[in-house]
Design a protein around this motif. Structure first.
Motif, PDB file in Angstrom:
ATOM      1  N   GLU A 138       0.814  -1.215   0.000  1.00  0.00           N
ATOM      2  CA  GLU A 138       0.000   0.000   0.000  1.00  0.00           C
ATOM      3  C   GLU A 138       0.849   1.267   0.000  1.00  0.00           C
ATOM      4  O   GLU A 138       0.349   2.356  -0.292  1.00  0.00           O
ATOM      5  CB  GLU A 138      -0.937   0.021   1.213  1.00  0.00           C
ATOM      6  N   ALA A 145       3.359   4.132  -1.109  1.00  0.00           N
ATOM      7  CA  ALA A 145       3.663   4.756  -2.396  1.00  0.00           C
ATOM      8  C   ALA A 145       5.147   5.107  -2.501  1.00  0.00           C
ATOM      9  O   ALA A 145       5.610   5.555  -3.541  1.00  0.00           O
ATOM     10  CB  ALA A 145       2.807   6.003  -2.570  1.00  0.00           C
ATOM     11  N   ARG A 181       7.952   0.366  -3.021  1.00  0.00           N
ATOM     12  CA  ARG A 181       7.439  -0.196  -4.268  1.00  0.00           C
ATOM     13  C   ARG A 181       8.365  -1.287  -4.786  1.00  0.00           C
ATOM     14  O   ARG A 181       7.957  -2.350  -5.212  1.00  0.00           O
ATOM     15  CB  ARG A 181       7.331   0.900  -5.340  1.00  0.00           C
ATOM     16  N   ALA A 215      -6.355   7.113  -1.846  1.00  0.00           N
ATOM     17  CA  ALA A 215      -5.714   6.637  -3.060  1.00  0.00           C
ATOM     18  C   ALA A 215      -6.624   6.951  -4.229  1.00  0.00           C
ATOM     19  O   ALA A 215      -7.820   7.137  -4.062  1.00  0.00           O
ATOM     20  CB  ALA A 215      -5.474   5.135  -2.986  1.00  0.00           C
ATOM     21  N   THR A 216      -6.051   7.023  -5.398  1.00  0.00           N
ATOM     22  CA  THR A 216      -6.841   7.162  -6.611  1.00  0.00           C
ATOM     23  C   THR A 216      -7.472   5.815  -6.918  1.00  0.00           C
ATOM     24  O   THR A 216      -7.107   4.800  -6.331  1.00  0.00           O
ATOM     25  CB  THR A 216      -5.937   7.533  -7.787  1.00  0.00           C
ATOM     26  N   GLY A 247      -4.818   3.559  -7.939  1.00  0.00           N
ATOM     27  CA  GLY A 247      -4.029   3.127  -6.790  1.00  0.00           C
ATOM     28  C   GLY A 247      -4.740   2.032  -6.014  1.00  0.00           C
ATOM     29  O   GLY A 247      -4.119   1.055  -5.583  1.00  0.00           O
ATOM     30  N   ARG A 276      -4.519  -1.287  -7.989  1.00  0.00           N
ATOM     31  CA  ARG A 276      -3.229  -1.953  -7.864  1.00  0.00           C
ATOM     32  C   ARG A 276      -3.112  -2.625  -6.509  1.00  0.00           C
ATOM     33  O   ARG A 276      -2.756  -3.798  -6.399  1.00  0.00           O
ATOM     34  CB  ARG A 276      -2.084  -0.961  -8.024  1.00  0.00           C
ATOM     35  N   ARG A 277      -3.413  -1.862  -5.460  1.00  0.00           N
ATOM     36  CA  ARG A 277      -3.308  -2.374  -4.104  1.00  0.00           C
ATOM     37  C   ARG A 277      -4.162  -3.619  -3.931  1.00  0.00           C
ATOM     38  O   ARG A 277      -3.747  -4.604  -3.330  1.00  0.00           O
ATOM     39  CB  ARG A 277      -3.715  -1.263  -3.140  1.00  0.00           C
ATOM     40  N   GLU A 324      -0.368  -1.493 -15.932  1.00  0.00           N
ATOM     41  CA  GLU A 324       0.856  -1.347 -15.152  1.00  0.00           C
ATOM     42  C   GLU A 324       2.046  -0.955 -16.021  1.00  0.00           C
ATOM     43  O   GLU A 324       2.870  -0.133 -15.643  1.00  0.00           O
ATOM     44  CB  GLU A 324       1.190  -2.670 -14.454  1.00  0.00           C
TER      45      GLU A 324
END
Lengths: 336, 336
Positions: A27, A29, A34, A123-124, A127, A130-131, A280
């Motif tokens: 989670e 950033a 990452r 988060a967007t 985001g 992805r998470r 991605e």
């Protein structure tokens, strides 16, 4: 990366703390996190463990928590282990989450066989996607039999959840929701199972009528290639009394079995994986490109001009493309 | 590009047919059309014309069409020209549009001073965003005083519309919507004006109670820097009887005047333009990169491996980045 190694070992052993820490890592950033998250996911992928991924969508008030609690505890009683992940990108400005409270599923919250993870608070949509995908992968590696991904019933987040699960279940209220009927069309097309909740007491009859209406509407949609007769399906349940929950699980299980047999589940996962790669890959390449020597400065200057109102967004893009042409417009030199 | 020249001249002269053709051009996904659309937009930007951009959001059933019709005809009666653009990405699977029918605003549909454009029938959220931003620019160049952008009340599309307009208005039904209260939080934070519609007959009292409730809730949010006292504001209207419509327009006009005076409108537009540039630039660069010699083949091979399930999405991205390193990892050669 010894830390990643330890974390991976913990997750693969099904250790709860390692699992939590792994999800906290994905989670994050921060670039160094990452990188570690990516290494962790690579290691976990090697285990090739897989769970049944179920998406659950439902508007606030439909009884999603009560359903998940009752449904989940029934699976636990059968000896299964399950993870519940929440997706709630509904409040982009404040980042506030209307899901996320572990106390709304107290039984699962106490169970050793269950793992509940609330939606990340800010988060967007990208985001969150992805998470959640990565959290699913971590939960699968941790050996859960079931991963339930729940979301509020609003537009894009449902599409997102349907795109990362094997079976998509939509929870509905008896009667209500007429006003949203128009909006629901897209969602009905994604649903494998519509469950009309609160089919108990005074609402039982209305729930059955609602079920029949939806069942009629579902006939308008083509059955997905290879799915058994009767799907997508509308059923009534009562998370309160437990009525219909066993049948709902049976319907999910039977559909999944058929899709595994026909190869449809594997095909769907490959298609999802490809869509995920495309998203991605674009993001990763852009990040890389923005840091490319020469291009970085041009990009920044153009951005500044757009921000100052000296250039329209369109003219800025034209200028950027012109400046990029010398970077990847022709063959790169041989590597030294 | 002589064709683009003619089209631009027509749009700048406010010719309806040229306007329609220009929007059809920007809605096209074909590369040669894209190129022409970009050239057209560049030409139109030179005119530096600007309209008041109003976003209108409301769930199906709230009376959005009736409101737009009554509100729009009042503006026309005052001698203004207005464009209504619809945004409806609510049914991504079928691409079906629940807005888009010109007949739902018959008065505006017949008016010479009004231009109505339905939502394009099939596009991604990103595609709809681009088309709508560009359509706004075309309408401004055509000399409209007002551009109204309407959307159904579902998640991301509202954020999108708020991000491309000067003033964001949310239309609500009396009483109802309690179930969505949680979801509405994010939208309330974006709203400049909440209008409780249907404040007539038996619903007038409920509408007023609903207004008071929302007005109370709005106090929880901080006023936007520079906005006059009292904003964001909740008001009742009746699109049917016309009650409150004049006051609503006055509230919009006063807010816009204050923001123009303080420079907040210009600042907001610059910020929107920058966000738009960022999104567009990324897309344009990715398209360019995917066609780069050398990289193109690698990208395709990795994609194929991911699609076949031979590589996870994450591993694919790693491989792509490695392959890209030689393309823009170091300084490009001097231009020949």
């Amino acid at each position: 990366m010894a830390e990643v190694e330890t974390l991976a070992t913990g997750v693969l052993a099904g250790e709860r703390r390692a699992l939590s820490r792994a999800i906290t890592l994905i989670e994050s950033a921060r670039p160094e996190h990452r990188e570690r998250a990516r290494a962790l996911l690579d290691q976990l992928a090697g285990a090739e463990r897989s769970a049944l991924r179920i998406g659950i969508s439902g508007a606030p008030g439909v009884g999603k928590s009560t359903f998940l609690e009752a449904f989940g505890l029934a699976r636990v009683a059968e000896g299964q282990r399950l993870a519940v992940l929440a997706v709630d990108p509904s409040s982009p400005v404040s980042g506030g989450s209307i899901l996320g409270d572990k106390t709304r599923m107290p039984g699962l919250g106490r169970s050793e066989a269950a793992f509940i993870r609330p939606s990340p608070s800010s988060a967007t949509l990208g985001g969150v996607a992805r998470r959640t995908r990565e959290a699913i992968a971590v939960c699968e590696a941790a050996g859960f039999d079931l991963v339930m991904v729940e979301t509020v019933g609003v537009g894009q987040s449902e599409i997102m959840v349907a795109d990362m699960t094997d079976i998509f279940v939509v929870l509905l209220s008896p009667g209500g929701g007429d006003e949203l009927q128009g909006v629901k069309r897209g969602i009905m097309e994604m649903a494998d199972l519509l469950l009309i909740n609160k089919a108990d007491g005074a609402l039982a009859e209305i729930a059955e009528r609602t079920r029949a209406e939806y069942a009629g509407a579902l006939h308008l949609f083509r059955r997905r290639a290879g799915d058994p007769e009767g799907y997508p399906m509308a059923r009534t349940v009562s998370a309160q009394t437990g009525a219909g929950l066993g049948e709902a699980w049976e319907a999910i299980r039977a559909l999944d079995a058929a899709r595994r047999e026909s190869g449809a589940r594997a095909a769907r996962r490959r298609a999802q994986s490809l869509a995920w790669f495309d998203a991605e890959a674009d993001g990763a390449m852009i990040a890389r490109l923005k840091a490319a020597p020469g291009l970085e400065a041009a990009w920044r200057d153009i951005r500044t001009a757009v921000a100052a109102g000296e250039m329209t967004a369109g003219a800025g893009v034209d200028a950027l493309l012109a400046s990029a042409a010398q970077h990847f417009g022709r063959k790169p030199p041989d590597a030294p």
